[in-house]
Design a protein around this motif. Structure first.
Motif, PDB file in Angstrom:
ATOM      1  N   SER A  27     -49.820 -45.121  16.380  1.00  0.00           N
ATOM      2  CA  SER A  27     -50.477 -46.288  15.792  1.00  0.00           C
ATOM      3  C   SER A  27     -49.506 -47.417  15.456  1.00  0.00           C
ATOM      4  N   GLY A  28     -48.207 -47.125  15.526  1.00  0.00           N
ATOM      5  CA  GLY A  28     -47.223 -48.135  15.152  1.00  0.00           C
ATOM      6  C   GLY A  28     -46.934 -48.156  13.655  1.00  0.00           C
ATOM      7  N   LEU A  29     -47.693 -47.370  12.883  1.00  0.00           N
ATOM      8  CA  LEU A  29     -47.464 -47.333  11.429  1.00  0.00           C
ATOM      9  C   LEU A  29     -46.092 -46.766  11.084  1.00  0.00           C
ATOM     10  N   ILE A  30     -45.484 -46.085  12.041  1.00  0.00           N
ATOM     11  CA  ILE A  30     -44.166 -45.499  11.793  1.00  0.00           C
ATOM     12  C   ILE A  30     -43.129 -46.580  11.447  1.00  0.00           C
ATOM     13  N   VAL A  31     -43.349 -47.797  11.929  1.00  0.00           N
ATOM     14  CA  VAL A  31     -42.377 -48.861  11.635  1.00  0.00           C
ATOM     15  C   VAL A  31     -42.309 -49.169  10.134  1.00  0.00           C
ATOM     16  N   PRO A  32     -43.440 -49.529   9.489  1.00  0.00           N
ATOM     17  CA  PRO A  32     -43.350 -49.721   8.025  1.00  0.00           C
ATOM     18  C   PRO A  32     -43.048 -48.423   7.268  1.00  0.00           C
ATOM     19  N   ILE A  33     -43.566 -47.286   7.748  1.00  0.00           N
ATOM     20  CA  ILE A  33     -43.298 -46.008   7.074  1.00  0.00           C
ATOM     21  C   ILE A  33     -41.792 -45.709   7.116  1.00  0.00           C
ATOM     22  N   GLY A  34     -41.210 -45.856   8.299  1.00  0.00           N
ATOM     23  CA  GLY A  34     -39.781 -45.586   8.467  1.00  0.00           C
ATOM     24  C   GLY A  34     -38.925 -46.459   7.573  1.00  0.00           C
ATOM     25  N   GLU A  35     -39.283 -47.739   7.501  1.00  0.00           N
ATOM     26  CA  GLU A  35     -38.509 -48.641   6.645  1.00  0.00           C
ATOM     27  C   GLU A  35     -38.609 -48.220   5.181  1.00  0.00           C
ATOM     28  N   SER A  36     -39.805 -47.827   4.747  1.00  0.00           N
ATOM     29  CA  SER A  36     -39.944 -47.445   3.342  1.00  0.00           C
ATOM     30  C   SER A  36     -39.204 -46.138   3.057  1.00  0.00           C
ATOM     31  N   ILE A  37     -39.134 -45.243   4.045  1.00  0.00           N
ATOM     32  CA  ILE A  37     -38.385 -43.987   3.855  1.00  0.00           C
ATOM     33  C   ILE A  37     -36.889 -44.272   3.696  1.00  0.00           C
ATOM     34  N   VAL A  38     -36.352 -45.128   4.544  1.00  0.00           N
ATOM     35  CA  VAL A  38     -34.931 -45.480   4.426  1.00  0.00           C
ATOM     36  C   VAL A  38     -34.644 -46.108   3.065  1.00  0.00           C
TER      37      VAL A  38
END
Ligand code: C2E
Ligand code: MG
Ligand code: MG
Ligand code: MG
Length: 279
Positions: free
Chosen positions: A84-95
């Motif tokens: 879905s592409g949600l990994i982009v904001p999710i990944g940034e918030s995880i970092v």
């Protein structure tokens, strides 16, 4: 065509993407809500130096605390986040969460340790990935050399300029690069030097076969030797008993991670372990 997603031979077929199931649609809408409601958080799994037993790093692993379903493990929603592409904001918030915790521990008087964060290929296909990492480091006043990004070998099959540019730029920032689940993917060894990889993580399937199986030992020994020859760090993943840890110590494996050492921990427990140490 089918494409590999995570481990355990979990496959997502492209026709599933074209015709998503009701379950997928519900989970996706839940995932959007989860991001807004801050239901995603991280746990930390210690990585020790095999000889000194000191904790030298923590791997950040995402957890979704779903209000009705309880904890949903990453293998159940990361593939969906990628599609879905949600990994982009999710990944940034995880970092950002990981760096924030790392800085908090330093402020609380603990010695700095590396923090390792998993990164999906989808994130590296985003033009601005390296720029966002740089901003995160700056905002959180974190040192790049204490951040290690874990990617998988399969990323190299894509051979895409955007991925390669992002990797080069994060290396230029001084961020460390690690190859996760090493030995299970499709790759040529040349890229290890070309990308200036810092760490190899021996996949847990090989460690599981040590020391009883000849093949398990052969592959583990070979990866340790490869890392030594290329002057890279090497971490054994999935260490579940003392025999395995002893074997790795004898073979000169530098670092180890696994349930025998510690399961992934919430931040307060992780802090306690950092204070009192392993043993
Ligand atoms: P990984 O990066 O290879 O992480 C190691 C996984 O093995 C973790 O599962 C960890 O809990 C588990 N593990 C640790 N020690 C042992 C052991 O001794 N035995 C066994 N059998 N397992 C052990 P987890 O947390 O469920 O994560 C699964 C995968 O999901 C990760 O594999 C990683 O590929 C992905 N993942 C996790 N967090 C993130 C994230 O923040 N972003 C992205 N893109 N992927 C993530
Ligand atoms: Mg990992
Ligand atoms: Mg993995
Ligand atoms: Mg792994």
């Amino acid at each position: 065509e089918a494409k590999r997603n995570g481990k355990n031979g979990y496959y997502v077929h492209s026709n599933e993407v074209a015709r998503p199931t009701v379950e997928h649609i519900v989970l996706l809408s839940d995932l959007r809500k989860a991001i807004k409601n801050n239901e995603l958080s991280i746990v930390f799994q210690p990585i020790i130096n095999v000889l000194t037993k000191k904790i030298v790093a923590m791997e950040a692993l995402v957890r979704w605390y779903h209000p009705e379903q309880g904890v949903i493990p990453p293998n159940q929603f990361i593939p969906l986040a990628e599609e879905s592409g949600l990994i982009v904001p999710i990944g940034e918030s995880i970092v950002r969460k990981a760096l924030k915790q790392q800085q908090a521990w330093i402020q609380e008087g603990l010695e700095p340790i590396r923090i390792a964060v998993n990164v999906s290929v989808k994130e590296l296909q985003d033009q601005d990935f390296a720029k966002r990492m740089e901003a995160a480091l700056k905002d959180l006043k974190a040192s790049p050399e204490w951040l290690e990004l874990e990617i998988t070998e399969n990323m190299m099959i894509y051979n895409e300029p955007t991925i390669l540019n992002n990797l080069r730029r994060i290396k230029d920032l001084g961020v460390r690069l690690s190859i996760d689940d090493f030995g299970t993917g499709y790759s040529s060894l040349g890229y290890l030097k070309r990308l200036d990889v810092d760490t190899l993580k021996i996949d847990q399937s090989f460690i599981r076969d040590c020391p009883h199986s000849h093949d398990g030992r052969a592959i583990t020994d070979t990866i340790i030797a490869l890392a030594q020859h290329l002057h890279m760090n090497v971490i054994a993943e999935g260490v579940e008993n003392d025999k395995q840890l002893q074997y790795l110590a004898n073979r000169g494996c530098v670092e180890a991670q696994g349930y025998f050492i510690s399961p992934p921990l919430k931040s307060e427990e992780a802090k306690r372990l950092l204070q009192k140490g392993i043993n």
